[in-house]
Design a protein around this motif. Structure first.
Motif, PDB file in Angstrom:
ATOM      1  N   LYS A 179       0.830  -1.202   0.000  1.00 48.48           N
ATOM      2  CA  LYS A 179       0.000   0.000   0.000  1.00 48.48           C
ATOM      3  C   LYS A 179       0.873   1.263   0.000  1.00 48.48           C
ATOM      4  N   LEU A 180       2.087   1.135   0.533  1.00 49.12           N
ATOM      5  CA  LEU A 180       3.025   2.264   0.581  1.00 49.12           C
ATOM      6  C   LEU A 180       4.360   1.825   0.028  1.00 49.12           C
ATOM      7  N   MET A 181       4.934   2.644  -0.855  1.00 47.87           N
ATOM      8  CA  MET A 181       6.289   2.413  -1.343  1.00 47.87           C
ATOM      9  C   MET A 181       7.144   3.610  -0.960  1.00 47.87           C
ATOM     10  N   VAL A 182       8.279   3.318  -0.354  1.00 47.16           N
ATOM     11  CA  VAL A 182       9.253   4.358  -0.014  1.00 47.16           C
ATOM     12  C   VAL A 182      10.240   4.470  -1.171  1.00 47.16           C
ATOM     13  N   LEU A 183      10.324   5.648  -1.754  1.00 49.68           N
ATOM     14  CA  LEU A 183      11.193   5.894  -2.901  1.00 49.68           C
ATOM     15  C   LEU A 183      12.357   6.772  -2.444  1.00 49.68           C
ATOM     16  N   ASP A 184      13.519   6.170  -2.299  1.00 52.95           N
ATOM     17  CA  ASP A 184      14.700   6.899  -1.832  1.00 52.95           C
ATOM     18  C   ASP A 184      15.551   7.285  -3.048  1.00 52.95           C
ATOM     19  N   GLU A 185      15.390   8.525  -3.506  1.00 51.72           N
ATOM     20  CA  GLU A 185      16.104   9.011  -4.696  1.00 51.72           C
ATOM     21  C   GLU A 185      15.982   8.002  -5.840  1.00 51.72           C
ATOM     22  N   PRO A 186      14.767   7.695  -6.287  1.00 55.47           N
ATOM     23  CA  PRO A 186      14.577   6.562  -7.199  1.00 55.47           C
ATOM     24  C   PRO A 186      15.180   6.729  -8.583  1.00 55.47           C
ATOM     25  N   VAL A 187      15.488   7.964  -9.011  1.00 53.72           N
ATOM     26  CA  VAL A 187      16.029   8.148 -10.368  1.00 53.72           C
ATOM     27  C   VAL A 187      17.350   8.906 -10.394  1.00 53.72           C
ATOM     28  N   SER A 188      17.890   9.273  -9.251  1.00 51.62           N
ATOM     29  CA  SER A 188      19.089  10.113  -9.237  1.00 51.62           C
ATOM     30  C   SER A 188      20.315   9.403  -9.795  1.00 51.62           C
ATOM     31  N   ALA A 189      20.352   8.062  -9.738  1.00 51.77           N
ATOM     32  CA  ALA A 189      21.515   7.326 -10.244  1.00 51.77           C
ATOM     33  C   ALA A 189      21.354   6.920 -11.709  1.00 51.77           C
ATOM     34  N   LEU A 190      20.250   7.336 -12.327  1.00 54.92           N
ATOM     35  CA  LEU A 190      19.974   6.927 -13.698  1.00 54.92           C
ATOM     36  C   LEU A 190      20.355   8.021 -14.685  1.00 54.92           C
ATOM     37  N   GLU A 204       2.047   5.748 -13.302  1.00 55.83           N
ATOM     38  CA  GLU A 204       1.073   4.801 -13.826  1.00 55.83           C
ATOM     39  C   GLU A 204       0.745   3.718 -12.798  1.00 55.83           C
ATOM     40  N   LEU A 205       1.771   3.218 -12.123  1.00 57.41           N
ATOM     41  CA  LEU A 205       1.556   2.197 -11.105  1.00 57.41           C
ATOM     42  C   LEU A 205       0.732   2.744  -9.941  1.00 57.41           C
ATOM     43  N   GLN A 206       0.982   3.996  -9.580  1.00 53.31           N
ATOM     44  CA  GLN A 206       0.214   4.607  -8.494  1.00 53.31           C
ATOM     45  C   GLN A 206      -1.268   4.653  -8.826  1.00 53.31           C
ATOM     46  N   GLN A 207      -1.592   5.020 -10.053  1.00 60.81           N
ATOM     47  CA  GLN A 207      -2.998   5.084 -10.462  1.00 60.81           C
ATOM     48  C   GLN A 207      -3.612   3.691 -10.560  1.00 60.81           C
ATOM     49  N   THR A 208      -2.841   2.734 -11.062  1.00 59.24           N
ATOM     50  CA  THR A 208      -3.363   1.380 -11.263  1.00 59.24           C
ATOM     51  C   THR A 208      -3.620   0.669  -9.944  1.00 59.24           C
ATOM     52  N   TYR A 209      -2.675   0.814  -8.995  1.00 60.20           N
ATOM     53  CA  TYR A 209      -2.751   0.046  -7.744  1.00 60.20           C
ATOM     54  C   TYR A 209      -3.097   0.899  -6.524  1.00 60.20           C
ATOM     55  N   SER A 210      -3.440   2.167  -6.737  1.00 55.91           N
ATOM     56  CA  SER A 210      -3.782   3.083  -5.630  1.00 55.91           C
ATOM     57  C   SER A 210      -2.669   3.124  -4.584  1.00 55.91           C
TER      58      SER A 210
END
Length: 330
Positions: A179-190, A204-210
Motif C-alpha cells: 500500500k506504501l512504497m518508499v522511494l529513496d532518490e529513485p532516479v538520481s543514479a539513472l 502509472e503504477l500509483q494510479q493502477t494500484y492506488s
C-alpha cells in the motif's frame, strides 16, 4: 480533532535523538544528536508525499522509523489508524509486506548472485505460502507490469542497464502488493534520458494500484512532478509543508526560497533572484535555541532567539503550513 479516514500513515510529534558518548570503557554522555525533533505529517492513500532538504536534515532517519528499522525516541507513527509501536508479531509481518522500498542505486540494491526471478519472488516466498507455478506466474506478470519480458527472469542483474535494474527493483517492491512504497532518490543514479520513463512508470503504477509514495529527493524538478504534498526539512524539523503549487509558486520560508534558488532553472533564459544563505548548517548536537534557522536567516529578529514567538507550523493558506517564526522572513 476530526479523524482522517483517508490517512495511511500518520506521524505525530516524532523525535529521534542519538546519545553522544566519550570513553572506551566508561562511557560518559556528552551530548545528544537531535536527528528528528518534533515532526508531524500525514500520508494519505494514493498520494505522493515528498521530503526535501539538505543532506543530514533528517529525511532518511524519518523514513527508517516509518519502515520500522529505527525506533522513535518520542512520538507516534500510525498505520491505518493503529499505533505501530503496539504491533504484535503478526501485525508487524503484515505491515512489512504492505510497505516496500525502492532504493537509490540499482547497482547495489539487487543481489548480483541471484537471478531476476529469485530477486522478485523472494518477498513473495517470505510473506506468503505459494506454489512454484504461482511464483512463476506472479514474476512474469510483474515483469510485464514494469515494461520487461518474462524471459528476463532467468538473467542476472549485471546483464541489464541501470534503468532496467530499477524496473526490476520496482517489480520486487510490487511483489507483495504493498500500500506504501518508499522511494529513496529513485532516479538520481539513472541517466537523464531515462529518468522520465521511470517516473512516468511510477505514476502509472500509483494510479493502477492506488499506491501511496513516500519520496526522498534532492532534485526539485522530480519532486514538483511527482508530489501531491511536499515537506521541507531543516535540522530535524519541518519548516514548510504544502502542495507543489504552493511550495514552488509561493514559498514562504527563507530556507525553501534558498533551495529553489539553488536548483537549476527549467529554461536557460529564465531569470530569477539568487538567495544565498550565510554560514553553515549548525550541528544537530547543539542546534540554535528556539528557532533552529535563526543563525542563517536573512532577516532575523530578537524574537527569533528570545522565545517570544511560539514555535511550530502555522497555516498561512488552506493546506499550506510554515514555521511561525519564519513566516514573515525572507
Amino acid at each position: 480533532m476530526a479523524v482522517n479516514e483517508n490517512a495511511l500513515i500518520e506521524v505525530n510529534s516524532l523525535k529521534k535523538h542519538y546519545p553522544v558518548t566519550k570513553g572506551a570503557i566508561t562511557k560518559t554522555l556528552v551530548g545528544t544528536v537531535k536527528a528528528i525533533d518534533g515532526v508531524s505529517f500525514t500520508i494519505d492513500k494514493g498520494e505522493t508525499f515528498s521530503l526535501v532538504g539538505e543532506s543530514g536534515c533528517g529525511k532518511t532517519t524519518t523514513t527508517k522509523m516509518i519502515l520500522m528499522s529505527e525506533r522513535p525516541t518520542e512520538g507516534v507513527i500510525k498505520y491505518e489508524g493503529a499505533d505501530m509501536s503496539q504491533f504484535n508479531n503478526p501485525a508487524r509481518k503484515e505491515f512489512k509486506s504492505s510497505v516496500q522500498a525502492v532504493f537509490q542505486d540499482p547497482w547495489s540494491s539487487l543481489n548480483p548472485k541471484m537471478r531476476v526471478r529469485d530477486i522478485i519472488s523472494e518477498p513473495i516466498v517470505t510473506h506468503e505460502k505459494v506454489t512454484n507455478n504461482e511464483i512463476n506466474d506472479r514474476v512474469n506478470e510483474l515483469l510485464g507490469v514494469v515494461g520487461m519480458h518474462p524471459f528476463h527472469a532467468e538473467r542476472y542483474p549485471h546483464e541489464f542497464s541501470g534503468g532496467q535494474r530499477q524496473r526490476i527493483a520496482i517489480a520486487r517492491a510490487l511483489s507483495t502488493r504493498p500500500k506504501l512504497m518508499v522511494l529513496d532518490e529513485p532516479v538520481s543514479a539513472l541517466d537523464v534520458s531515462i529518468r522520465a520513463q521511470v517516473l512516468n512508470l511510477l505514476k502509472e503504477l500509483q494510479q493502477t494500484y492506488s499506491l501511496s509514495y513516500l519520496m526522498i529527493a534532492h532534485n526539485l524538478a522530480t519532486v514538483k512532478y511527482m508530489s501531491h504534498k511536499v515537506a521541507v526539512m531543516y535540522l530535524g524539523k519541518i519548516v514548510e509543508l504544502g502542495n507543489p503549487k504552493e511550495i514552488f509558486g509561493d514559498p514562504r520560508h527563507p530556507y525553501t526560497r534558498a533551495l529553489i534558488s539553488a536548483a537549476l532553472p527549467s529554461h536557460p533564459r529564465l531569470q530569477r533572484d539568487e538567495l544565498v544563505l550565510a554560514g553553515e548548517v549548525p550541528s544537530p548536537i547543539d542546534p540554535p535555541s528556539n528557532c533552529v534557522f535563526r543563525t542563517r536567516c536573512p532577516n532575523p529578529t530578537d524574537d527569533c532567539a528570545s522565545g517570544n514567538i511560539e514555535m511550530g507550523l502555522i497555516e498561512v493558506s488552506p493546506g499550506h503550513w510554515v514555521d511561525q517564526c519564519c513566516v514573515n522572513c525572507g
